[in-house]
Structure formats: structure tokens, C-alpha cells
Design a protein around this motif. Structure first.
Motif, short mmCIF file in Angstrom:
data_model
loop_
_atom_site.label_atom_id
_atom_site.label_comp_id
_atom_site.label_asym_id
_atom_site.label_seq_id
_atom_site.Cartn_x
_atom_site.Cartn_y
_atom_site.Cartn_z
N ALA A 47 0.82 -1.21 0.00
CA ALA A 47 0.00 0.00 0.00
C ALA A 47 0.85 1.26 0.00
CB ALA A 47 -0.95 0.00 1.20
N MET A 48 1.96 1.25 0.75
CA MET A 48 2.81 2.43 0.88
C MET A 48 3.94 2.47 -0.15
SD MET A 48 3.25 2.77 5.02
CE MET A 48 4.06 4.38 4.91
N GLY A 49 4.08 1.43 -0.96
CA GLY A 49 5.16 1.41 -1.94
C GLY A 49 6.53 1.33 -1.29
N VAL A 50 6.68 0.48 -0.27
CA VAL A 50 7.94 0.42 0.48
C VAL A 50 9.10 -0.04 -0.39
CG1 VAL A 50 9.13 -0.67 2.42
CG2 VAL A 50 6.77 0.11 2.68
N ASP A 51 8.87 -0.98 -1.31
CA ASP A 51 9.96 -1.42 -2.18
C ASP A 51 10.47 -0.25 -3.02
OD1 ASP A 51 9.79 -3.97 -1.17
OD2 ASP A 51 8.64 -4.78 -2.86
N GLU A 52 9.56 0.57 -3.51
CA GLU A 52 9.96 1.75 -4.27
C GLU A 52 10.73 2.73 -3.39
OE1 GLU A 52 7.86 5.45 -6.70
OE2 GLU A 52 6.68 3.68 -6.18
N LEU A 53 10.25 2.96 -2.17
CA LEU A 53 10.95 3.81 -1.24
C LEU A 53 12.36 3.30 -0.99
CD1 LEU A 53 11.16 6.00 1.04
CD2 LEU A 53 10.09 4.32 2.57
N ASN A 54 12.49 1.99 -0.78
CA ASN A 54 13.79 1.42 -0.44
C ASN A 54 14.77 1.41 -1.60
OD1 ASN A 54 12.60 -1.07 1.99
ND2 ASN A 54 13.08 1.10 2.21
N ARG A 55 14.27 1.55 -2.82
CA ARG A 55 15.21 1.73 -3.93
C ARG A 55 15.92 3.08 -3.84
NH1 ARG A 55 11.30 -1.42 -6.74
NH2 ARG A 55 10.10 0.40 -7.45
N GLY A 57 16.12 4.79 -0.60
CA GLY A 57 16.77 4.84 0.70
C GLY A 57 16.26 3.75 1.62
N LYS A 58 17.18 3.12 2.35
CA LYS A 58 16.83 2.06 3.28
C LYS A 58 17.16 2.41 4.72
CE LYS A 58 17.36 -1.78 0.00
NZ LYS A 58 18.05 -3.09 -0.25
N GLY A 59 17.51 3.68 4.95
CA GLY A 59 17.85 4.08 6.31
C GLY A 59 19.34 4.11 6.60
N SER A 60 20.17 3.77 5.63
CA SER A 60 21.61 3.74 5.86
C SER A 60 22.12 5.11 6.30
CB SER A 60 22.33 3.33 4.56
OG SER A 60 23.72 3.32 4.74
N GLY A 61 22.92 5.12 7.35
CA GLY A 61 23.48 6.36 7.87
C GLY A 61 22.59 7.09 8.85
N ILE A 62 21.38 6.58 9.09
CA ILE A 62 20.43 7.20 10.01
C ILE A 62 20.30 6.34 11.26
CG2 ILE A 62 18.10 8.09 10.32
CD1 ILE A 62 19.70 9.54 8.14
N THR A 63 20.51 6.94 12.42
CA THR A 63 20.30 6.24 13.69
C THR A 63 18.89 6.49 14.18
OG1 THR A 63 22.63 6.34 14.33
CG2 THR A 63 21.02 6.04 16.09
N ALA A 296 14.09 6.22 6.31
CA ALA A 296 14.39 5.81 4.93
C ALA A 296 14.41 7.01 4.00
CB ALA A 296 13.36 4.78 4.46
N LEU A 297 13.43 7.90 4.16
CA LEU A 297 13.37 9.13 3.37
C LEU A 297 14.62 9.98 3.58
CD1 LEU A 297 12.05 11.52 1.85
CD2 LEU A 297 10.65 11.93 3.90
N TRP A 298 15.02 10.14 4.84
CA TRP A 298 16.19 10.95 5.18
C TRP A 298 17.46 10.36 4.58
CZ3 TRP A 298 16.64 13.16 10.82
CH2 TRP A 298 17.50 14.27 10.81
N SER A 299 17.58 9.04 4.59
CA SER A 299 18.79 8.41 4.06
C SER A 299 18.95 8.65 2.56
CB SER A 299 18.78 6.91 4.36
OG SER A 299 17.80 6.22 3.58
N ALA A 300 17.84 8.90 1.87
CA ALA A 300 17.90 9.21 0.44
C ALA A 300 18.31 10.66 0.20
CB ALA A 300 16.55 8.94 -0.22
N HIS A 301 18.22 11.49 1.23
CA HIS A 301 18.59 12.91 1.15
C HIS A 301 19.46 13.25 2.36
CE1 HIS A 301 15.74 13.74 -2.15
NE2 HIS A 301 14.96 12.86 -1.54
N PRO A 302 20.66 12.69 2.42
CA PRO A 302 21.47 12.81 3.65
C PRO A 302 21.90 14.23 3.97
CG PRO A 302 22.74 11.83 1.85
CD PRO A 302 21.32 11.86 1.40
N GLU A 303 21.86 15.14 3.00
CA GLU A 303 22.26 16.52 3.26
C GLU A 303 21.10 17.35 3.82
OE1 GLU A 303 25.43 17.38 3.05
OE2 GLU A 303 25.74 15.29 2.46
#
Length: 507
Positions: A47-55, A57-63, A296-303
Motif C-alpha cells: 500500500a505504501m510502496g515500500v519497495d519503491e521507497l527502499n530503492r 533509501g533504506k535508512g543507511s546512515g540514520i540512527t 528511509a526518506l532521510w537516508s535518500a537525502h542525507p544533506e
């Protein structure tokens, strides 16, 4: 003093598949119920398109900090995925309580952690388990509630004396420790009484640029601390049709976002051990999914800053177009969708849609927290928050409305409500920004009881929600939870109906 509550409810596993069939029957974007409860309970990923989101960002670099009860980090979903686990709660026999345990007392935190960073490995058929929305995020866990083995729902934590329950103080302490440990997103699926330490703890979080996400309360259908804190992202829960769950907070403008929280696979401890296909409901799940989605969103835009991430989530809430109207939904489906310009009656800004928010120019969004109220008596005040917010004075102008894109699944939305009872946005709740908090402090009462009563109003109106000692002013005696009613969506001056009612699932 009221007891702290976890905002989740377990279901009987044997009934999970049948229950979800009721919840998803009319939604073609979500797979029909099957004989596999784990698959059914992860409907929200499609429903949320998580696979698309994870393409992206998957949260890498975010605590991500999870503030909850004790955890079992040995379950397959979490093996090697919990960077640390601590507690400051004292044990009755001396020393501190163990923050990692096995069994039912670890159910809640283990489930929330799995929704955020779960590996997909588990005890279901084929060795499958819960897959988190930000599987590459760094998870740090802080235990602040401990259940009695004879009554797991009776939660407590003592910091100076194990017999004196101060979960609010413990939660505030955990927020500050999480900030020290580098947390960028703090997920709290709990509600507590007020603590004097909440304001400085939240200011510490905002000074560090962190996002704080908290749940509403299922038992009372209201908002309590820390969700009452100004600037905190407060979350309620919906089912697979986008309808509010029957335990969700309603007609309460304290809510900022809605997210999936009905018939969710979270895993559970049984007499035979951990089962990955355990199903439960609640704003707890919605909070963990929202916090993980923001990571996950933040990891795609780390700046980007945390406030820019919130601005993106605020602007790109789920919405679908149908018949010239706009409806609350899990994704942005349709062309030329309008901007979301305010609060709905019960969904806050709308259903959080990180898979669409990630497409925005996040780095170019305003640097201010869109959940902060800037009028009235607030805790913390807007001025206090502005003073500690990094680069708040350099906020760029607001961007144009998010570009719309059709869901890759070709989602077809449920039929809208047709009873015609459209309430203008802000009539029942209050339209506008985040909440205003009125703190009523009687010094004599503080001396005797050591407690404070918090009252937070939404900008622009008279409805209010109080802490866990009372019911919501905006819901007492006015909501029939078995009836459907129309709800205005806050789009560019266009009132859209969103079907809202009890989901009717047998528990």
C-alpha cells in the motif's frame, strides 16, 4: 497518576487471515487475504510502496532510537540489527533491570524494532519474517517500561526508587540519551503522564536536529505525553482501506499523521517461542512505520535537515483523485494533485507517504518544523524551539506542491462516503499548524502529587485534548464510532470526503 500505556493490541493468530480479509476486501492494491498471516500482515508494504521507497533509501546512515519496553534482539528479524540496548530503570532487588529479555515482556519493543529494521528472516513458513521499512538504519534501544510478569500491561519504571513509578521522567531521560548517542529519529510508541523533564529533553532533540515521533493512545482515543509536546510528530492508525481503526483517535487536531496500524504482522511470543506471523493493531505500529519511513526518506537525502524531511512528509501526504475530488490515501495517485494545505478532522495532514515524499527536492524545503505551533502557551514554546533549531533563520521559501505520480500498483481506492455531511477543515478539530500546550500547574498539587496536567490546543480553534487523566474535550460524547461520516480534507480550498468509521474486524 495514570499508568503508561503501549499503543498496540495483539490479535489471536488463528483469526489473523480471516480478519484481514475483511479489512482489505475492496482494495485491489493490496493482495487478497491468503492462508499466510505473515504475507497478509505486511499489506502495508504494498500500500505504501515500500519497495519503491527502499530503492531510494533504506535508512543507511540514520540512527533510529526506539524508546519502549525491554527487547529480544535474538529473534531472527533483529539478529545483528540492534546496535545497543540500555535502561536506567532500577530493579527491585538492586541494580538496573535487564533491557534485553525473552518472552512476552519483550513483545512490544521487539515488534516495533522489527517494523523499523526487520531483516525479513523469521519463523514463518520458509524461514520468512517481518521486513522493516528502514532495514539498513542503525537501531538503538532504550527500555523505559517494564511489565509485571503477572500483569504485562501494568507498566512501570523507577529511576531513584524501584517502587516509585516515573515512566515520564524515564522517557524524557531516554530522549536526551538518544540525542547524545546520535539518534536522528526517535520513535516512541508509548503515552505517559507529564514530566518536567520533557521540555528540556525535546529542546535537546530539536537542537540536535532530531525528529521525535510519538503515538496516540488506543485505550482513551486521545493524545498524551510525549505526543503533546510542541514539535513532536503525533501518529494515529488506519486499516488497509485507509479508514481509521476503531481504536484510533478521532476529531482531534493534535494528530499530525495517520499510518497503517490495523492487522499488522509484528510477531509475538507464544508458549512455543517467537512467531513472526503474530498480528496486532494499534497506533504503536503506525508510529514505528512512520519513524522508519522518515529514516528511509532521510537516508535518500542525507544533506537535508530533519525539519526538511518533515516538510517533505507534510507536503507529500497520500492523496488520490477521483471524480474531481481528492481523497486521503496511502500514495499520491493521479495527475496535478493539489498541495495539502492544512489538517483534516481526524487524519492530521493525512496518511504519511514517504515513497512519494522521497521524490521531492527535500534539500530545498523550509528549515522549520511544520509540527510546531507558534501561537498561545506552548511546551516548549515556538521561540524556545526556534532558538535551538539549526539555521532556522535561513529557511528558504516554501516549494511548489509535490508533483503527482500514479502508484505503480495501479491502486484503486474505496468508494467515498456519500452521506453528504462534510465538515469544513478545522470545524471539529482545529485547522492549522501543530499543537498548542497549556500547562496548568498548581504548586500545591505538585508538592503533594508530583504531577502536572497538560493541556494543548491547536492553533485557530477551541477544541482541546488533555493528558491521560481526562478524556479529549473534542471527543467526549460526540462521536458514534459505528457510523460513517464525511470528513473534509485540507486541500487547496477543495473539500474532499474521506470515509471514516470503525473497521468492524472481529478481534
Amino acid at each position: 497518576m495514570t499508568m503508561p500505556r503501549r499503543s498496540t493490541r495483539p490479535r489471536r493468530i488463528a483469526h489473523a487471515a480471516a480478519a484481514l480479509a475483511v479489512a482489505v476486501g475492496a482494495v485491489t492494491s493490496v493482495p487478497a487475504a491468503s492462508a499466510d498471516p505473515l504475507d497478509d500482515g505486511q499489506w502495508w508494504r504494498t500500500a505504501m510502496g515500500v519497495d519503491e521507497l527502499n530503492r531510494a533509501g533504506k535508512g543507511s546512515g540514520i540512527t533510529v532510537a526506539l524508546i519502549d519496553g525491554p527487547i529480544d534482539s535474538s529473534v531472527p528479524e533483529l539478529e545483528g540489527r540492534v546496535a545497543s540496548s540500555t535502561t536506567a530503570c532500577l530493579a527491585p532487588g538492586g541494580g538496573v533491570r535487564p533491557s534485553t529479555v525473552k518472552g512476552v515482556l519483550a513483545d512490544h519493543a521487539t515488534s516495533m524494532a522489527s517494523l523499523i529494521v526487520g531483516s525479513g528472516r523469521g519463523t514463518a513458513r520458509g524461514g520468512r519474517g517481518i521486513t522493516g521499512i528502514a532495514p539498513e538504519a542503525t537501531l538503538r534501544h532504550y527500555a523505559v517500561t517494564f511489565g509485571d510478569p503477572r500483569d504485562p500491561e501494568k507498566l512501570s519504571c523507577g529511576l531513584e526508587d524501584p517502587s516509585v513509578n516515573v515512566v515520564g521522567d524515564a522517557t524524557a531521560k531516554a530522549i536526551r540519551q538518544a540525542v547524545t548517542d546520535g539518534a536522528k529519529v526517535i520513535s516512541i510508541s508509548l503515552s505517559t503522564d507529564y514530566s518536567n523533564d520533557y521540555v528540556p529533553a525535546l529542546l535537546d532533540a530539536y537542537r540536535a536536529g532530531a525528529i521525535v515521533v510519538a503515538s496516540t493512545n488506543n485505550d482513551t482515543r486521545q493524545v498524551r505525553w510525549p505526543g503533546l509536546g510542541n514539535g513532536v510528530v503525533t501518529v494515529t492508525h488506519v486499516d488497509a482501506k485507509g479508514n481509521l481503526d476503531d481504536s484510533a483517535t478521532r476529531r482531534n487536531n493534535l494528530v499530525d499523521f495517520a499510518a497503517p496500524g490495523t492487522a499488522i504482522a509484528t510477531g509475538t511470543w507464544t508458549p512455543s517461542g517467537w512467531r513472526s506471523d503474530g498480528i496486532s493493531d494499534g497506533s504503536s505500529q503506525a508510529t514505528a512505520i512512520t519513524a522508519g519511513g522518515l529514516a528511509a526518506l532521510w537516508s535518500a537525502h542525507p544533506e537535508a535537515t530533519g525539519n526538511q524531511v518533515l516538510q517533505a512528509a507534510r507536503q507529500a501526504v497520500g492523496m488520490r483523485a477521483e471524480g474531481g475530488k481528492y481523497f486521503t490515501w496511502f500514495r499520491r495517485v493521479g495527475d496535478d494533485l493539489p498541495a495539502s494545505t492544512g489538517k483534516t478532522e481526524s487524519y492530521g495532514f493525512g496518511i504519511v507517504a514517504p515513497a512519494d515524499a522521497v521524490k521531492l527536492d527535500v534539500d530545498g524545503l523550509p528549515l522549520t518544523n511544520p509540527m510546531v505551533a507558534d501561537k498561545g502557551v506552548v511546551q516548549p514554546t515556538a521561540e524556545e524551539i526556534a532558538a535551538v533549531t539549526p539555521a532556522a533563520g535561513a529557511a528558504p521559501p516554501a516549494s511548489a506542491s509535490p508533483s503527482a505520480s500514479a502508484s505503480p500498483s495501479g491502486a484503486q481506492a474505496p468508494e467515498p462516503a456519500t452521506d453528504g455531511s462534510v465538515d469544513a477543515a478545522g470545524e471539529e478539530g482545529v485547522g492549522g499548524g501543530s499543537g498548542l500546550v497549556l500547562l496548568v500547574v498548581g504548586l500545591a498539587l505538585l508538592a503533594v502529587l508530583g504531577a502536572a496536567v497538560a493541556l494543548r490546543l491547536r492553533t485557530g480553534g477551541a477544541k482541546a485534548a488533555r493528558d491521560g487523566n481526562t478524556h479529549d474535550a473534542g471527543t467526549d460524547g460526540i462521536q458514534d464510532f459505528d457510523n460513517t461520516h464525511g470528513q473534509a480534507a485540507a486541500t487547496d480550498g477543495v473539500a474532499a470526503l474521506t470515509k471514516e468509521h470503525s473497521n468492524g474486524v472481529d478481534r
